[in-house]
Design a protein around this motif. Structure first.
Motif, PDB file in Angstrom:
ATOM      1  N   LYS A   1     -40.990  50.875 -13.234  1.00  0.00           N
ATOM      2  CA  LYS A   1     -41.947  49.820 -13.581  1.00  0.00           C
ATOM      3  C   LYS A   1     -42.737  50.172 -14.844  1.00  0.00           C
ATOM      4  O   LYS A   1     -43.037  49.313 -15.666  1.00  0.00           O
ATOM      5  CB  LYS A   1     -42.903  49.546 -12.408  1.00  0.00           C
ATOM      6  CG  LYS A   1     -42.233  48.837 -11.272  1.00  0.00           C
ATOM      7  CD  LYS A   1     -41.663  47.525 -11.770  1.00  0.00           C
ATOM      8  CE  LYS A   1     -40.875  46.790 -10.753  1.00  0.00           C
ATOM      9  NZ  LYS A   1     -40.293  45.552 -11.293  1.00  0.00           N
ATOM     10  N   GLU A   2     -43.074  51.426 -15.006  1.00  0.00           N
ATOM     11  CA  GLU A   2     -43.794  51.865 -16.205  1.00  0.00           C
ATOM     12  C   GLU A   2     -42.908  51.705 -17.442  1.00  0.00           C
ATOM     13  O   GLU A   2     -43.374  51.256 -18.488  1.00  0.00           O
ATOM     14  CB  GLU A   2     -44.227  53.323 -16.043  1.00  0.00           C
ATOM     15  CG  GLU A   2     -45.201  53.782 -17.085  1.00  0.00           C
ATOM     16  CD  GLU A   2     -46.557  53.108 -17.011  1.00  0.00           C
ATOM     17  OE1 GLU A   2     -47.203  52.979 -18.070  1.00  0.00           O
ATOM     18  OE2 GLU A   2     -46.982  52.711 -15.908  1.00  0.00           O
ATOM     19  N   LEU A   3     -41.648  52.041 -17.329  1.00  0.00           N
ATOM     20  CA  LEU A   3     -40.710  51.876 -18.446  1.00  0.00           C
ATOM     21  C   LEU A   3     -40.543  50.399 -18.794  1.00  0.00           C
ATOM     22  O   LEU A   3     -40.493  50.034 -19.974  1.00  0.00           O
ATOM     23  CB  LEU A   3     -39.352  52.491 -18.104  1.00  0.00           C
ATOM     24  CG  LEU A   3     -39.296  54.005 -18.036  1.00  0.00           C
ATOM     25  CD1 LEU A   3     -37.959  54.460 -17.474  1.00  0.00           C
ATOM     26  CD2 LEU A   3     -39.545  54.625 -19.395  1.00  0.00           C
ATOM     27  N   GLU A   4     -40.451  49.544 -17.774  1.00  0.00           N
ATOM     28  CA  GLU A   4     -40.344  48.112 -18.026  1.00  0.00           C
ATOM     29  C   GLU A   4     -41.594  47.587 -18.724  1.00  0.00           C
ATOM     30  O   GLU A   4     -41.506  46.791 -19.651  1.00  0.00           O
ATOM     31  CB  GLU A   4     -40.123  47.354 -16.720  1.00  0.00           C
ATOM     32  CG  GLU A   4     -38.746  47.537 -16.143  1.00  0.00           C
ATOM     33  CD  GLU A   4     -38.577  46.853 -14.800  1.00  0.00           C
ATOM     34  OE1 GLU A   4     -39.598  46.484 -14.162  1.00  0.00           O
ATOM     35  OE2 GLU A   4     -37.427  46.691 -14.376  1.00  0.00           O
ATOM     36  N   LYS A   5     -42.740  48.036 -18.285  1.00  0.00           N
ATOM     37  CA  LYS A   5     -44.013  47.609 -18.880  1.00  0.00           C
ATOM     38  C   LYS A   5     -44.085  48.041 -20.336  1.00  0.00           C
ATOM     39  O   LYS A   5     -44.447  47.253 -21.210  1.00  0.00           O
ATOM     40  CB  LYS A   5     -45.173  48.208 -18.089  1.00  0.00           C
ATOM     41  CG  LYS A   5     -46.529  47.870 -18.632  1.00  0.00           C
ATOM     42  CD  LYS A   5     -47.609  48.566 -17.820  1.00  0.00           C
ATOM     43  CE  LYS A   5     -48.942  48.452 -18.498  1.00  0.00           C
ATOM     44  NZ  LYS A   5     -49.949  49.299 -17.883  1.00  0.00           N
ATOM     45  N   ASP A   6     -43.711  49.285 -20.612  1.00  0.00           N
ATOM     46  CA  ASP A   6     -43.731  49.789 -21.982  1.00  0.00           C
ATOM     47  C   ASP A   6     -42.768  49.005 -22.857  1.00  0.00           C
ATOM     48  O   ASP A   6     -43.057  48.723 -24.009  1.00  0.00           O
ATOM     49  CB  ASP A   6     -43.382  51.271 -22.030  1.00  0.00           C
ATOM     50  CG  ASP A   6     -44.469  52.153 -21.458  1.00  0.00           C
ATOM     51  OD1 ASP A   6     -45.607  51.660 -21.291  1.00  0.00           O
ATOM     52  OD2 ASP A   6     -44.185  53.328 -21.169  1.00  0.00           O
ATOM     53  N   GLY A   7     -41.632  48.636 -22.325  1.00  0.00           N
ATOM     54  CA  GLY A   7     -40.644  47.872 -23.075  1.00  0.00           C
ATOM     55  C   GLY A   7     -41.125  46.478 -23.418  1.00  0.00           C
ATOM     56  O   GLY A   7     -40.795  45.927 -24.456  1.00  0.00           O
ATOM     57  N   GLN A   8     -41.935  45.890 -22.570  1.00  0.00           N
ATOM     58  CA  GLN A   8     -42.450  44.548 -22.815  1.00  0.00           C
ATOM     59  C   GLN A   8     -43.578  44.563 -23.831  1.00  0.00           C
ATOM     60  O   GLN A   8     -43.749  43.616 -24.579  1.00  0.00           O
ATOM     61  CB  GLN A   8     -42.944  43.923 -21.516  1.00  0.00           C
ATOM     62  CG  GLN A   8     -41.827  43.589 -20.566  1.00  0.00           C
ATOM     63  CD  GLN A   8     -42.344  43.103 -19.234  1.00  0.00           C
ATOM     64  OE1 GLN A   8     -43.546  43.105 -18.982  1.00  0.00           O
ATOM     65  NE2 GLN A   8     -41.443  42.703 -18.368  1.00  0.00           N
ATOM     66  N   GLU A   9     -44.345  45.622 -23.899  1.00  0.00           N
ATOM     67  CA  GLU A   9     -45.481  45.675 -24.805  1.00  0.00           C
ATOM     68  C   GLU A   9     -45.062  46.030 -26.229  1.00  0.00           C
ATOM     69  O   GLU A   9     -45.735  45.682 -27.170  1.00  0.00           O
ATOM     70  CB  GLU A   9     -46.506  46.692 -24.311  1.00  0.00           C
ATOM     71  CG  GLU A   9     -47.189  46.258 -23.037  1.00  0.00           C
ATOM     72  CD  GLU A   9     -48.176  47.279 -22.525  1.00  0.00           C
ATOM     73  OE1 GLU A   9     -48.350  48.310 -23.183  1.00  0.00           O
ATOM     74  OE2 GLU A   9     -48.753  47.046 -21.465  1.00  0.00           O
ATOM     75  N   GLU A  10     -43.948  46.698 -26.394  1.00  0.00           N
ATOM     76  CA  GLU A  10     -43.536  47.182 -27.701  1.00  0.00           C
ATOM     77  C   GLU A  10     -43.392  46.079 -28.758  1.00  0.00           C
ATOM     78  O   GLU A  10     -43.918  46.217 -29.845  1.00  0.00           O
ATOM     79  CB  GLU A  10     -42.238  47.985 -27.590  1.00  0.00           C
ATOM     80  CG  GLU A  10     -41.890  48.734 -28.852  1.00  0.00           C
ATOM     81  CD  GLU A  10     -42.929  49.775 -29.236  1.00  0.00           C
ATOM     82  OE1 GLU A  10     -43.129  49.971 -30.449  1.00  0.00           O
ATOM     83  OE2 GLU A  10     -43.536  50.375 -28.352  1.00  0.00           O
TER      84      GLU A  10
ATOM     85  N   ASN B   1     -46.846  45.034 -30.036  1.00  0.00           N
ATOM     86  CA  ASN B   1     -47.476  46.029 -30.891  1.00  0.00           C
ATOM     87  C   ASN B   1     -46.823  46.053 -32.265  1.00  0.00           C
ATOM     88  O   ASN B   1     -47.497  46.203 -33.268  1.00  0.00           O
ATOM     89  CB  ASN B   1     -47.400  47.416 -30.251  1.00  0.00           C
ATOM     90  CG  ASN B   1     -48.288  47.541 -29.026  1.00  0.00           C
ATOM     91  OD1 ASN B   1     -49.254  46.807 -28.887  1.00  0.00           O
ATOM     92  ND2 ASN B   1     -47.947  48.444 -28.145  1.00  0.00           N
TER      93      ASN B   1
END
Length: 47
Positions: A22-31, A34
């Motif tokens: 879930k953390e990896l998915e979240k990071d992928g969506q925010e990139e 940014n």
């Protein structure tokens, strides 16, 4: 990386692996956001 993490989670049922997924998915969506924000700062500097 997400596919590998999902495979490990589906085989083990590890809560820690699921949270990592879930953390990896979240990071992928925010990139992309940014990245666009950084481009906007180059085009229109704040100072």
């Amino acid at each position: 990386m997400i596919d590998f993490t999902w495979k490990v989670f589906s085989q083990t049922g590890s809560i820690d692996t699921y949270l990592l997924l879930k953390e990896l998915e979240k990071d992928g969506q925010e990139e992309p956001y940014n990245y666009e924000e950084k481009l906007a700062e180059v085009d229109f500097p704040l100072s």
